[in-house]
Design an enzyme around this catalytic site. Structure first.
Site, mmCIF file in Angstrom:
data_model
loop_
_atom_site.group_PDB
_atom_site.id
_atom_site.type_symbol
_atom_site.label_atom_id
_atom_site.label_comp_id
_atom_site.label_asym_id
_atom_site.label_seq_id
_atom_site.Cartn_x
_atom_site.Cartn_y
_atom_site.Cartn_z
ATOM 1 N N ASP A 98 24.820 31.123 7.242
ATOM 2 C CA ASP A 98 25.604 31.821 6.225
ATOM 3 C C ASP A 98 24.731 32.924 5.628
ATOM 4 O OD1 ASP A 98 27.930 32.123 4.544
ATOM 5 O OD2 ASP A 98 28.199 29.955 4.712
ATOM 6 N N ASP A 199 29.284 35.975 3.877
ATOM 7 C CA ASP A 199 30.084 35.576 2.733
ATOM 8 C C ASP A 199 30.562 36.796 1.930
ATOM 9 O OD1 ASP A 199 30.941 33.331 0.855
ATOM 10 O OD2 ASP A 199 29.698 34.527 -0.483
ATOM 11 N N HIS A 332 35.038 24.882 3.767
ATOM 12 C CA HIS A 332 34.453 24.336 2.537
ATOM 13 C C HIS A 332 35.142 24.850 1.280
ATOM 14 C CE1 HIS A 332 32.664 28.248 3.087
ATOM 15 N NE2 HIS A 332 32.227 28.233 1.846
ATOM 16 N N ASP A 333 35.958 25.894 1.403
ATOM 17 C CA ASP A 333 36.665 26.472 0.250
ATOM 18 C C ASP A 333 38.160 26.162 0.245
ATOM 19 O OD1 ASP A 333 34.511 27.664 -1.028
ATOM 20 O OD2 ASP A 333 34.694 29.539 0.089
#
Length: 557
Positions: A98, A199, A332-333
């Site tokens: 990431d 991100d 994950h979101d």
């Protein structure tokens, strides 16, 4: 056309904090990931995408980086990371990191220097605006509630943060800052990693003058229109990044593009544009905003299949000839796919988990599996706010229930149970032992109580399990160029129950039929003339009769 390795790859997302704890402190770590590499290899995926493991104060679970070239001690150290990279590569599994460079932590050395004085060389690494207490530069709100600006009494200035106040925005108009970012990226790639998932990369270019939003609210959206996304300088930044870094390595670049549209994605991922390889878009996971705009995403509204199909088809058709899709249901979101788009009841859990998998994996693009999705892990259905850890969820509860009193405690808990990011962050469910085999200590987050039924140990050797079904889908993608490169065509867009589409490539056609309901319906897509039933989540085939949550693919020659 030159084929790329990531086009027929399947990517497995690991959220390290919740994957496997190796030392009993209740937090997953890199040794835990190493321990579970045989499991990931058995699944058959090609790439691991690792959520942030950099040094961080953990205000936003690692998305507030204080040192881009060091490892968060709770996860291990750089030697442990090097071991993970070596062990993954031994198993022919690539590793993607990431990359968090829209913002940093307020404890990052650049920001610490930035606060010392207006003429400090690092001051312009961040976005500062002159002002006075109580008089904000504009009406933007942060994504995590509250204003998008925080005041420094010492400097008489506000700094911008689209997320938590501990996550100041980096100033991408500063060329020296950009070069420092590129240097850091090359450092990781020279270690041997295989790419970056970037991100919030669509937010790098803020609008000149920072104008007020049409309606006060968080800066990413106002009336569903992005305020800070896809700015006019973004393409130049991405082209520069590609020239300075990305083009020099055999790697994959994946952009998280909040607010981006199809035409934007064509530019970012088109081969001739020299920017990114693929993007994450958000349209299909943001189809149910609350009718009360003050509540944003918080709701308990089921997604309409016709809306879902329209969104996915738009992106399939839009990027068919130019560009590339990232295919995902959850991460994950996002809440767990089987709870949001399927049916997590005991009766239909397995069928609908397999149905969602088949529907997604036979689309055009690169599929992502979020840890536990291959087991059909569900939302956690917490019943008290004390059980939540996610900053976004906690802030929203405080603002909407305690401060503004827009909704009741019970209603907001219902919304959180449906949409909170914590639904995806409960520990991985490995077996029926204490804490689902995740940790011998007290887990940092409560384990989903259904781990005794839904866990890896129950599934890895069961040929009828959700896990085994994912194995078959991954093998199909590795076998059929038709699945990787075939054109997409949707059938019956107005059908409220069935999602059917075809893929066509070099004289072959594949027909995919998925029932998103708990009822049996009849549909004739000429299945009788198919040469082969390739895969199905039922043991037999009843032709035009499509049973509850049935999903199947036929091959025509």
């Amino acid at each position: 056309m030159i084929k790329k390795w990531w086009e027929n790859a399947v990517i497995y997302q690991v959220y390290p904090r919740s994957f496997q704890d190796s030392d009993g402190d209740g937090i997953g770590d890199l040794q835990g990931v190493i321990k579970r590499l045989p499991y990931i290899q058995k699944l058959g995926v090609d790439v691991i995408w690792l959520n942030p493991i950099y040094k961080s104060p953990d205000r936003d679970n690692g998305y507030d980086v204080s040192d881009y070239e060091d490892i968060q001690p709770v996860f291990g150290n750089m030697a442990t990371f090097d071991q993970l990279l070596t062990e993954a590569h031994k198993r022919h599994i690539k590793l993607v990191m990431d990359l968090v460079v829209n913002h940093s932590s307020d404890q990052q050395k650049w920001f610490i220097e930035s606060q010392k004085s207006k003429d400090n060389p690092y001051h312009d690494y961040y976005i500062w605006q002159d002002g006075e207490p109580g008089k904000l530069p504009n009406n933007w709100g942060s994504y995590f509630s509250g204003p998008a600006w925080t005041y420094s009494k010492k400097l008489g200035q506000y700094y911008m943060h689209l997320f938590a106040k501990e996550q100041p925005e980096l100033n991408w108009q500063n060329s020296k800052m950009r070069q420092d970012v590129y240097k850091m990226m090359r450092w990781w790639l020279d270690k041997g990693i295989d790419g970056f998932r970037m991100d919030s990369i669509s937010l790098l270019d803020k609008p000149d003058g920072y104008p007020d939003a049409p309606n006060p609210g968080h800066a990413l959206y106002a009336d569903a229109q992005p305020i800070v996304a896809d700015g006019p300088r973004l393409e130049n930044y991405l082209k520069e990044m590609n020239h300075e870094v990305l083009s020099k390595y055999d790697m994959v670049s994946i952009g998280e593009m909040i607010g981006s549209k199809v035409d934007d994605a064509k530019k970012y991922t088109g081969r001739g544009h020299h920017e990114l390889d693929m993007i994450f878009q958000f349209e299909h996971v943001t189809l149910t905003p609350n009718k009360d705009k003050r509540l944003g995403k918080w709701n308990n509204i089921p997604v309409k299949l016709t809306d879902l199909k329209a969104s996915l088809s738009k992106w399939q058709n839009g990027l068919n000839a130019t560009g590339w899709n990232s295919l995902y249901w959850n991460n994950h979101d996002q809440p767990r796919a089987v709870s949001r788009f399927g049916n997590d009841s005991e009766q239909y859990h397995t069928l609908s988990a397999k149905m969602l998998a088949l529907t997604l994996h036979l689309l055009k693009g690169t599929p992502y599996i979020y840890q536990g999705e291959e087991l059909g892990m569900t939302n956690c259905h917490y019943t008290d706010i004390s059980q939540y850890q996610d900053l976004e969820s906690l802030n929203a509860f405080d603002e909407l229930v305690n401060q503004e009193k827009i909704v009741s405690k019970e209603t907001m808990l219902d919304y959180l149970a449906n949409m909170s990011r914590d639904n995806a962050r409960t520990p991985m469910q490995w077996d029926t032992s204490k804490n689902a085999g995740f940790s011998t200590g007290r887990p940092w987050m409560t384990v989903n109580p259904n781990y005794s039924q839904i866990n890896a140990a129950n599934q890895v050797n069961d040929p009828n399990s959700v896990f085994a079904f994912y194995q078959k889908l991954i093998q199909l993608r590795h076998t059929f160029d038709l699945i990787v490169y075939g054109n997409y065509h949707e059938l019956d867009p107005d059908d409220k129950d069935i999602f059917a589409y075809t893929r066509n490539y070099e004289g072959q056609k594949m027909l995919i039929i998925s029932n998103f309901t708990a009822k049996t319906v009849s549909r004739d897509y000429d299945q009788a003339h198919a040469s082969k039933l390739v895969i199905s989540n039922y043991a037999d085939d009843q032709g035009t009769e499509i049973r509850p949550y049935e999903s199947k693919a036929y091959l025509f020659k």
